[in-house]
Design a protein around this motif. Structure first.
Motif, short mmCIF file in Angstrom:
data_model
loop_
_atom_site.label_atom_id
_atom_site.label_comp_id
_atom_site.label_asym_id
_atom_site.label_seq_id
_atom_site.Cartn_x
_atom_site.Cartn_y
_atom_site.Cartn_z
N LEU A 257 0.85 -1.18 0.00
CA LEU A 257 0.00 0.00 0.00
C LEU A 257 0.89 1.23 0.00
O LEU A 257 1.85 1.32 0.76
CB LEU A 257 -0.90 -0.03 1.24
CG LEU A 257 -1.87 1.14 1.41
CD1 LEU A 257 -3.18 0.63 1.97
CD2 LEU A 257 -1.30 2.19 2.34
N ASN A 258 0.57 2.15 -0.88
CA ASN A 258 1.35 3.38 -0.95
C ASN A 258 0.50 4.56 -0.48
O ASN A 258 -0.72 4.53 -0.60
CB ASN A 258 1.79 3.66 -2.38
CG ASN A 258 2.63 2.53 -2.95
OD1 ASN A 258 3.44 1.95 -2.23
ND2 ASN A 258 2.42 2.21 -4.20
N ILE A 259 1.18 5.56 0.01
CA ILE A 259 0.50 6.82 0.31
C ILE A 259 1.07 7.85 -0.64
O ILE A 259 2.29 8.03 -0.69
CB ILE A 259 0.77 7.28 1.76
CG1 ILE A 259 -0.01 6.43 2.73
CG2 ILE A 259 0.37 8.73 1.92
CD1 ILE A 259 -0.06 7.00 4.12
N ASP A 260 0.20 8.49 -1.37
CA ASP A 260 0.67 9.46 -2.36
C ASP A 260 1.77 8.87 -3.21
O ASP A 260 2.80 9.49 -3.45
CB ASP A 260 1.17 10.74 -1.67
CG ASP A 260 0.03 11.45 -0.96
OD1 ASP A 260 -1.11 11.39 -1.45
OD2 ASP A 260 0.29 12.05 0.10
N ASN A 261 1.54 7.64 -3.63
CA ASN A 261 2.48 6.93 -4.49
C ASN A 261 3.85 6.67 -3.89
O ASN A 261 4.79 6.37 -4.60
CB ASN A 261 2.63 7.65 -5.84
CG ASN A 261 1.39 7.48 -6.69
OD1 ASN A 261 0.86 6.37 -6.81
ND2 ASN A 261 0.90 8.57 -7.23
N ILE A 272 0.19 5.96 8.55
CA ILE A 272 -1.11 6.13 9.20
C ILE A 272 -1.43 4.85 9.96
O ILE A 272 -1.46 3.77 9.35
CB ILE A 272 -2.21 6.41 8.16
CG1 ILE A 272 -1.89 7.69 7.39
CG2 ILE A 272 -3.57 6.54 8.86
CD1 ILE A 272 -2.85 7.97 6.25
N LEU A 273 -1.65 4.95 11.23
CA LEU A 273 -1.94 3.76 12.02
C LEU A 273 -3.41 3.37 11.87
O LEU A 273 -4.28 4.23 11.72
CB LEU A 273 -1.64 4.03 13.50
CG LEU A 273 -0.19 4.40 13.84
CD1 LEU A 273 -0.05 4.63 15.35
CD2 LEU A 273 0.78 3.32 13.37
N VAL A 274 -3.64 2.08 11.93
CA VAL A 274 -5.01 1.58 11.81
C VAL A 274 -5.90 2.17 12.89
O VAL A 274 -7.02 2.62 12.63
CB VAL A 274 -5.03 0.04 11.90
CG1 VAL A 274 -6.45 -0.48 12.05
CG2 VAL A 274 -4.38 -0.57 10.66
N LYS A 275 -5.37 2.22 14.10
CA LYS A 275 -6.21 2.68 15.20
C LYS A 275 -6.53 4.18 15.11
O LYS A 275 -7.46 4.65 15.74
CB LYS A 275 -5.53 2.35 16.55
CG LYS A 275 -4.32 3.20 16.86
CD LYS A 275 -3.69 2.78 18.19
CE LYS A 275 -2.43 3.56 18.51
NZ LYS A 275 -2.64 4.98 18.84
N ASP A 276 -5.74 4.90 14.32
CA ASP A 276 -5.96 6.34 14.21
C ASP A 276 -6.82 6.73 13.01
O ASP A 276 -7.13 7.90 12.82
CB ASP A 276 -4.62 7.08 14.09
CG ASP A 276 -3.80 6.94 15.35
OD1 ASP A 276 -4.39 6.65 16.42
OD2 ASP A 276 -2.57 7.09 15.28
N LEU A 277 -7.16 5.76 12.20
CA LEU A 277 -7.98 6.05 11.02
C LEU A 277 -9.34 6.51 11.50
O LEU A 277 -10.06 5.77 12.17
CB LEU A 277 -8.17 4.79 10.19
CG LEU A 277 -7.64 4.70 8.78
CD1 LEU A 277 -8.37 3.59 8.08
CD2 LEU A 277 -7.67 5.98 8.02
N ASP A 278 -9.71 7.70 11.11
CA ASP A 278 -10.95 8.24 11.67
C ASP A 278 -12.10 8.07 10.68
O ASP A 278 -12.74 9.03 10.29
CB ASP A 278 -10.73 9.72 12.03
CG ASP A 278 -11.88 10.26 12.85
OD1 ASP A 278 -12.57 9.44 13.49
OD2 ASP A 278 -12.08 11.48 12.84
N ASN A 298 -3.07 2.47 -3.87
CA ASN A 298 -2.59 3.79 -3.49
C ASN A 298 -3.61 4.45 -2.57
O ASN A 298 -4.75 4.67 -2.95
CB ASN A 298 -2.35 4.64 -4.73
CG ASN A 298 -1.66 5.95 -4.39
OD1 ASN A 298 -0.86 6.01 -3.45
ND2 ASN A 298 -1.97 7.00 -5.10
N PHE A 299 -3.17 4.74 -1.38
CA PHE A 299 -4.05 5.35 -0.40
C PHE A 299 -4.22 6.82 -0.72
O PHE A 299 -3.25 7.56 -0.91
CB PHE A 299 -3.48 5.19 1.00
CG PHE A 299 -4.40 5.69 2.07
CD1 PHE A 299 -5.38 4.88 2.58
CD2 PHE A 299 -4.27 6.99 2.54
CE1 PHE A 299 -6.24 5.34 3.56
CE2 PHE A 299 -5.13 7.46 3.52
CZ PHE A 299 -6.11 6.64 4.03
N ASN A 300 -5.47 7.21 -0.75
CA ASN A 300 -5.76 8.57 -1.17
C ASN A 300 -7.09 8.91 -0.51
O ASN A 300 -8.01 8.11 -0.49
CB ASN A 300 -5.77 8.50 -2.70
CG ASN A 300 -6.66 9.49 -3.39
OD1 ASN A 300 -7.81 9.70 -3.03
ND2 ASN A 300 -6.12 10.06 -4.44
#
Length: 444
Positions: A257-261, A272-278, A298-300
């Motif tokens: 999984l990428n963030i902003d590529n 980004i932590l799973v527990k912090d995903l709001d 890609n996480f977006n």
RNA sequence: GGUCCCGUAGCCAAGUGGCUAAGGCAAUGGACUGCAACUCCGUGAUCGCCGGUUCGAAUCCGGCCGGGACCUCCA
């Protein structure tokens, strides 16, 4: 059913070793930190694999380990001035909380390295006996050189690896590619072994556990594609030497999984932590299943949000149908077979049978969503609506989506019909008030 | 330096040689509606670029451009 085997790099028809049973082993976390959303991908994907096999009435033996002996744990323990176990226990609990958060099942076998020390030592001893491992000053290394096909899984050859400039030179090793089986240590937790006090390397625990739990070979061995080299390559090497097979009939690797590529990585920030995903975790799960598992995802924020709102739509229609049938006391009736629903179910199965194409399975769910809305507005008969509801249940069960509904008591049904009546009478003040009550009770 | 992977509409994404390139989100037009919400119907793509193979290519081959990964702990 077809599975892409990353060892042979091709789609293969799935044939379990034992009829009706699927044995699967997924590499679990090293427990020194909270997991991030990239770590959640295998947690969600392989849980979905398990759920699908169970839907097909396989008995699934699901095993995923905890690496609770590791340099990073020791470092953290020293930093925090506590012992290693305190760290690992804390993050095991945190991991399981996250697994539950993303609606993955937690009832599986979770062996820990600390409970497997004698098996690991035993395994290494056998490698030494076979002369595929050698001892240097209390360290034990695996001799890669003579293993045929070393590098096949990760598609690289030994010469390329040796010429790679980034391999650390270790003078104790015969060959820079040899990997550590046992490490003599002065710092941190230590275990007794025939070679002195120390701790095991990372690559033996999985094979030792599989050997013990499954008697050698599993149907499916899975993990993130980042583990192909060196971890899984090394597992295969050890197993080839000792058992003459590659531990798993099918190797499965999920894309990263990428963030902003950019790759999300504990060592490079932007995590980004799973527990912090709001957000609603059903939406998150849909997002994670919306791409084929072998592709990178890609996480977006925009994409995630679109699946969150998709989930809102799905849960809304589900609740509406449930409510309607409940009000009519039809929830326990027999469902009616509806050809279009059957077609959608077939599409779902077809998608999942094709190497767990969850993206297309989600599309089937979306078709069911649209059809259900049409059916509901079109005043379809309750048998068909019930059948749609049951199909939602199947999809939710396989994809790991969780919805809560409740049946109304007679008083609540009373309020509901008063609301309908008030609207009919154009008594909108009363209607609004009743609507407010119903809304507060979470009924509409 | 070595080894790979990817590039489909604003966003996510299916499709891996053959009918008009799925589906969703967002946007926008309309319908429905006591109000609001919901929902439904409609609207968008010369598949990174160039060349080749083929009767036919998003799909195969080559080159270029762009992005990324692995070779070290990493899901």
């Amino acid at each position: 059913m077809k599975i892409y085997n990353s060892y042979t790099n091709q789609l293969e028809e799935f044939q379990p070793i034992n009829k009706g049973v699927v044995n699967m082993y997924i590499c679990g976390p090293t427990v020194y930190n909270y997991i991030h959303i990239g770590n959640a991908r295998p947690v969600i994907f392989f849980d979905t694999v398990r759920r699908y096999f169970e839907h097909l009435d396989y008995k699934v033996n699901f095993v995923s380990n905890f690496t609770d002996v590791d340099d990073k744990i020791i470092t953290k323990a020293i930093q925090d001035e506590v012992d290693e176990q305190e760290i690992s226990e804390k993050f095991i609990a945190a991991f399981l909380a996250d697994v539950e958060r993303v609606n993955s099942k937690t009832d599986y076998n979770k062996p820990k390295v600390t409970n497997y020390m004698s098996n690991i030592i035993n395994y290494i001893e056998k490698l030494v006996e076979k002369e595929f491992a050698y001892v240097v000053n209390g360290d034990v290394y695996f001799r890669v050189q003579n293993v045929k096909d070393y590098g096949k899984l990760s598609n690289r050859n030994i010469d390329d690896l040796i010429s790679g400039s980034r391999i650390e030179i270790n003078e104790k090793k015969e060959n820079p590619l040899d990997f550590t089986l046992w490490k003599k240590t002065d710092v941190g937790i230590k275990f007794d072994s025939p070679w002195g006090e120390g701790r095991p390397g990372w690559h033996t625990e999985c094979v030792a556990m599989i050997d013990d739990i499954f008697g050698g070979q599993v149907d499916i061995h899975g993990g993130g594609s980042g583990l192909k080299f060196p971890h899984h390559e090394n597992e295969i090497a050890q197993s080839l030497v000792l058992n003459n097979h590659t531990i798993a009939k099918y190797w499965m690797h999920n894309g990263l999984l990428n963030i902003d590529n950019k790759k999300m990585s504990k060592s490079e920030g932007a995590v980004i932590l799973v527990k912090d995903l709001d957000v609603d975790y059903n939406g998150f799960r849909l997002f994670m299943l919306s791409a084929q598992y072998r592709s990178p995802i890609n996480f977006n924020d925009e994409a995630l949000k679109s699946y969150v709102s998709e989930w809102e739509k799905i849960s809304r229609i589900y609740a509406s149908i449930h409510l309607k049938l409940d009000l009519e006391n039809k929830l326990d009736d027999a469902k009616t077979v509806h050809p279009v629903l059957l077609e959608i179910y077939k599409e779902f199965l077809e998608a999942m049978n094709n190497d767990f194409n969850t993206a297309n399975a989600v599309t089937a769910l979306q078709k069911l969503l649209k059809l259900s809305n049409q059916l509901l507005r079109g005043n379809s008969d309750s048998g068909i609506l019930l059948s749609a509801l049951k199909l939602f249940d199947v999809f939710f069960d396989v994809l790991g989506l969780k919805i809560e509904t409740k049946r109304l008591d007679s008083e609540e049904k009373e309020i509901y019909s008063s609301w309908v009546q008030a609207r009919k009478n154009k008594d909108f003040d009363k209607a609004d008030e009743l609507r407010k009550t119903l809304s507060e009770k979470g009924i509409i």
